[in-house]
Motif scaffolding. Sequence first.
Motif, PDB file in Angstrom:
ATOM      1  N   GLY A  64     -33.144 -25.680 -59.113  1.00 44.52           N
ATOM      2  CA  GLY A  64     -32.000 -25.311 -59.057  1.00 44.52           C
ATOM      3  C   GLY A  64     -31.750 -23.700 -58.830  1.00 44.52           C
ATOM      4  N   MET A  65     -32.943 -22.838 -59.518  1.00 44.91           N
ATOM      5  CA  MET A  65     -32.786 -21.340 -58.980  1.00 44.91           C
ATOM      6  C   MET A  65     -33.044 -21.022 -57.527  1.00 44.91           C
ATOM      7  SD  MET A  65     -34.673 -20.080 -62.359  1.00 44.91           S
ATOM      8  CE  MET A  65     -33.711 -19.571 -63.826  1.00 44.91           C
ATOM      9  N   ARG A  66     -33.954 -22.013 -57.062  1.00 46.15           N
ATOM     10  CA  ARG A  66     -34.384 -21.895 -55.630  1.00 46.15           C
ATOM     11  C   ARG A  66     -33.313 -22.054 -54.857  1.00 46.15           C
ATOM     12  NH1 ARG A  66     -40.142 -24.610 -55.166  1.00 46.15           N
ATOM     13  NH2 ARG A  66     -40.840 -24.020 -57.376  1.00 46.15           N
ATOM     14  N   GLN A  67     -32.554 -23.219 -55.040  1.00 46.70           N
ATOM     15  CA  GLN A  67     -31.581 -23.491 -54.203  1.00 46.70           C
ATOM     16  C   GLN A  67     -30.339 -22.314 -54.070  1.00 46.70           C
ATOM     17  OE1 GLN A  67     -30.865 -24.567 -51.521  1.00 46.70           O
ATOM     18  NE2 GLN A  67     -30.900 -26.591 -51.481  1.00 46.70           N
ATOM     19  N   ARG A  68     -30.195 -21.874 -55.268  1.00 42.85           N
ATOM     20  CA  ARG A  68     -29.234 -20.654 -55.413  1.00 42.85           C
ATOM     21  C   ARG A  68     -29.648 -19.469 -54.942  1.00 42.85           C
ATOM     22  NH1 ARG A  68     -28.954 -21.514 -61.759  1.00 42.85           N
ATOM     23  NH2 ARG A  68     -27.075 -21.928 -62.227  1.00 42.85           N
ATOM     24  N   VAL A  69     -30.805 -19.219 -54.700  1.00 44.77           N
ATOM     25  CA  VAL A  69     -31.386 -18.099 -53.690  1.00 44.77           C
ATOM     26  C   VAL A  69     -31.166 -18.409 -52.255  1.00 44.77           C
ATOM     27  CG1 VAL A  69     -33.416 -16.917 -53.432  1.00 44.77           C
ATOM     28  CG2 VAL A  69     -33.219 -17.525 -55.671  1.00 44.77           C
ATOM     29  N   SER A  70     -31.460 -19.744 -52.084  1.00 41.84           N
ATOM     30  CA  SER A  70     -31.186 -20.008 -50.539  1.00 41.84           C
ATOM     31  C   SER A  70     -29.624 -19.906 -50.269  1.00 41.84           C
ATOM     32  CB  SER A  70     -31.926 -21.532 -50.542  1.00 41.84           C
ATOM     33  OG  SER A  70     -31.279 -22.008 -49.301  1.00 41.84           O
ATOM     34  N   ILE A  71     -28.639 -20.448 -51.150  1.00 43.39           N
ATOM     35  CA  ILE A  71     -27.232 -20.307 -50.894  1.00 43.39           C
ATOM     36  C   ILE A  71     -26.962 -18.711 -50.711  1.00 43.39           C
ATOM     37  CG2 ILE A  71     -25.092 -20.768 -52.017  1.00 43.39           C
ATOM     38  CD1 ILE A  71     -26.165 -23.230 -52.943  1.00 43.39           C
ATOM     39  N   ALA A  72     -27.578 -18.008 -51.672  1.00 38.88           N
ATOM     40  CA  ALA A  72     -26.923 -16.612 -51.677  1.00 38.88           C
ATOM     41  C   ALA A  72     -27.611 -15.908 -50.394  1.00 38.88           C
ATOM     42  CB  ALA A  72     -27.783 -16.078 -52.952  1.00 38.88           C
ATOM     43  N   ARG A  73     -28.800 -16.483 -49.871  1.00 35.93           N
ATOM     44  CA  ARG A  73     -29.206 -15.848 -48.681  1.00 35.93           C
ATOM     45  C   ARG A  73     -28.544 -16.144 -47.438  1.00 35.93           C
ATOM     46  NH1 ARG A  73     -35.223 -17.991 -46.788  1.00 35.93           N
ATOM     47  NH2 ARG A  73     -33.922 -19.904 -46.378  1.00 35.93           N
ATOM     48  N   THR A  74     -28.097 -17.431 -47.298  1.00 38.86           N
ATOM     49  CA  THR A  74     -27.214 -17.752 -46.352  1.00 38.86           C
ATOM     50  C   THR A  74     -25.858 -17.237 -46.407  1.00 38.86           C
ATOM     51  OG1 THR A  74     -28.108 -19.672 -46.149  1.00 38.86           O
ATOM     52  CG2 THR A  74     -26.560 -19.698 -45.011  1.00 38.86           C
ATOM     53  N   PHE A  75     -25.222 -17.241 -47.479  1.00 34.27           N
ATOM     54  CA  PHE A  75     -23.736 -16.706 -47.722  1.00 34.27           C
ATOM     55  C   PHE A  75     -23.817 -15.300 -47.461  1.00 34.27           C
ATOM     56  CE2 PHE A  75     -20.729 -19.820 -48.980  1.00 34.27           C
ATOM     57  CZ  PHE A  75     -21.558 -21.123 -49.183  1.00 34.27           C
ATOM     58  N   ALA A  76     -24.931 -14.577 -47.958  1.00 36.31           N
ATOM     59  CA  ALA A  76     -24.779 -13.059 -47.746  1.00 36.31           C
ATOM     60  C   ALA A  76     -25.065 -12.772 -46.300  1.00 36.31           C
ATOM     61  CB  ALA A  76     -26.168 -12.555 -48.264  1.00 36.31           C
ATOM     62  N   THR A  77     -25.263 -13.542 -45.306  1.00 32.85           N
ATOM     63  CA  THR A  77     -25.060 -13.011 -43.913  1.00 32.85           C
ATOM     64  C   THR A  77     -23.670 -13.267 -43.492  1.00 32.85           C
ATOM     65  OG1 THR A  77     -26.024 -14.997 -43.254  1.00 32.85           O
ATOM     66  CG2 THR A  77     -27.645 -13.167 -43.635  1.00 32.85           C
ATOM     67  N   LYS A  78     -23.074 -13.879 -44.174  1.00 30.73           N
ATOM     68  CA  LYS A  78     -21.457 -14.095 -43.769  1.00 30.73           C
ATOM     69  C   LYS A  78     -21.499 -14.742 -42.425  1.00 30.73           C
ATOM     70  CE  LYS A  78     -19.390 -10.577 -46.652  1.00 30.73           C
ATOM     71  NZ  LYS A  78     -18.316  -9.933 -46.836  1.00 30.73           N
ATOM     72  N   PRO A  79     -22.400 -15.941 -42.379  1.00 28.77           N
ATOM     73  CA  PRO A  79     -21.857 -16.615 -41.212  1.00 28.77           C
ATOM     74  C   PRO A  79     -20.452 -17.389 -40.886  1.00 28.77           C
ATOM     75  CG  PRO A  79     -23.482 -17.934 -42.537  1.00 28.77           C
ATOM     76  CD  PRO A  79     -23.035 -16.841 -43.174  1.00 28.77           C
ATOM     77  N   LYS A  80     -20.149 -17.497 -39.499  1.00 28.30           N
ATOM     78  CA  LYS A  80     -18.780 -18.089 -39.519  1.00 28.30           C
ATOM     79  C   LYS A  80     -18.666 -19.698 -39.908  1.00 28.30           C
ATOM     80  CE  LYS A  80     -17.348 -15.088 -35.534  1.00 28.30           C
ATOM     81  NZ  LYS A  80     -17.647 -15.098 -34.215  1.00 28.30           N
ATOM     82  N   LEU A  81     -19.930 -20.168 -39.497  1.00 30.69           N
ATOM     83  CA  LEU A  81     -20.199 -21.743 -39.912  1.00 30.69           C
ATOM     84  C   LEU A  81     -21.339 -21.835 -40.648  1.00 30.69           C
ATOM     85  CD1 LEU A  81     -19.462 -24.662 -39.180  1.00 30.69           C
ATOM     86  CD2 LEU A  81     -20.851 -24.481 -37.222  1.00 30.69           C
TER      87      LEU A  81
END
Lengths: 285, 312
Positions: B144-161
């Motif tokens: 669960g923690m890994r998936q949160r890191v992964s979500i944070a990594r992706t959202f932190a770059t503020k992609p449009k999609l």
Amino acid sequence: MDRTTTEWNLSLNMRATLVALVLLVVGLGLWEGLNQVPSGGNTAEMTEYEKLMGGVEDTARVPPPSDVIERAWQELSNPFYDAGPNDKGIGIQLGYSLYRVLTGYLLAAAVAIPVGFLIGMSPLMYRALNPFIQVLKPISPLAWMPLALFIIRDSEASAIFVIFICSIWPMLINTAFGVAGVREDWVNVARTHELSPLKTAFKVILPAAAPTILTGMRISIGIAWLVIVAAEMLVGGTGIGYYVWNEWNNLDLTSVIFSILMIGVVGMLLDMCLATVSRLVTYEE
Amino acid sequence: MSQHFVQVQQASKRFPQGRGQDDLTVFENVNFNLEKGEFVCIIGHSGCGKSTILNALAGLDQFTDGGLIMEGHEVTGPGLERGVVFQNYSLLPWLTALENVKFGVRARWKEWPPAQVDEHSRDYLSMVGLDDVIDRKPSQLSGGMRQRVSIARTFATKPKLLLLDEPFGALDALTRGVIQDELIKIWGRDRQTVFMITHDVDEAILLADRILLMTNGPEARIAEAVEIDLPRPRSRAEVVKHPHYYRIRNYLIDFLVNRSSTLRTADIDGRGLSYPQSINPARADADSPTPDEGDPANHKLVNFTPKETHHG
Ligand SMILES: Nc1ncnc2c1ncn2[C@@H]1O[C@H](COP(=O)(O)OP(=O)(O)OP(=O)(O)O)[C@@H](O)[C@H]1O
Ligand SMILES: [Mg+2]
């Protein structure tokens, strides 16, 4: 629970040390005991040659450990003396060997790691270069020696070349293997982050493949250290291999045994260095 | 004219088979649009090609045929304006949680000074509740923690999609619920467009504005687009109490259990370039979806010539 395992480990370590010590003492004791100069012999009547060989016996007598330790003490208390071409301290001789090994080894790494990268990344290059690697890899490094001597015309450089050629293959193959085996997910992470090829190579592929590459480097340094002794016996002049051979020609077996031990110790140290680096780059998935 | 944020038209994926055999068609005639700020989930049985579609949107894979346009430009490769959360997290195991997030942030804003990268990354990690473990390597984190890191990594770059491939597939129900809430929270902040694959009907209803339903492969299609107009912000506890919740849920289950295998591809293809039917189970009677509730005018093909689809 954790405590019991550590306690058990500790006692296992201690027991192992104990067994090792016992084995050492027994081994040295046997060696010492079985190689004493037969007492009661009339030393005065021995010829010069017999004295040199340690007595009038049918079987050859290996110098006992006490002699070797004494020699080790002498040599190691002044390892860097230089009294002419045939009489240099063990430190100097080892230094020559290390210099050759490291030069050849680093040159090999400088070639093998980039080329390995290329082969690992490109199926085309892999297929194109594979036949060459398959043919060149099994050649004994010493078989290159005459050719190297002929082409390079310099014994020093030839020895380095032999080290180069013998340490290149494990590094090349492991690098290619490690690079080709980098998880596609990680490469995809680089791609979705628009990393340039160079950045991808350094930030993702290199760290991912580093443990495999270092395994190759560790194998290579081991082989290089094995080969340097033989190479220096052939080329002569300086180095620990030459030293062993020279002491054999001098019939100084005590020094031969001492230098054999030194070869082992230095080889172990080299391996330990790379093991340390290897631990630094290892990761757990 | 109406310009959709993302347009997928006439997309298909085929794999060559052995000699003498026809190609294996995983899916074909797949058309859908994503609007800006929309949260779209896609549901379908295993092997119908959901990951293939998502990877094509990410630029990591290509459709065999068809077009993919984002903001008026054809997608030809991966890019930072599209962020992917992979099912298996895909964290770099030699970096700590914080370094993994910084990896993305640094790639996104190359000109940022280190302090800013650090602050931004910590910000997103704390948003997913990971303040305490940011210096741990992924191997020392729970799934669960890994998936949160992964979500944070992706959202932190503020992609449009944002593209999420079964992000919670490997998590237990409790952890999944917690992270779903975090996902809602983090998505509520920037309202990016999200395209997400899931196998979990409840998850889809909780998160999505629209759920695309795929029929079974091979030769899968996107059959329908179910509108979820439950009020936002939604929470796991509240959304199930909504009177329409079970109506929607039953509709989706019925599709997955019965109709996904029996729906005839010919019916769907009959209308040429066919967009999935828009369905609103809450409004319409769940058993007789009104065909083509969506605006056909929007479905005019501009950029591509429609192709006849071949079978057999
Ligand atoms: N190289 C290939 N050759 C042939 N078929 C392939 C190949 N790669 C994928 N497929 C097929 O493509 C289909 C779609 O795969 P995809 O991973 O997109 O499915 P999915 O809908 O994401 O399934 P899941 O829900 O299990 O993740 C699968 O049926 C698979 O067998
Ligand atoms: Mg999938």
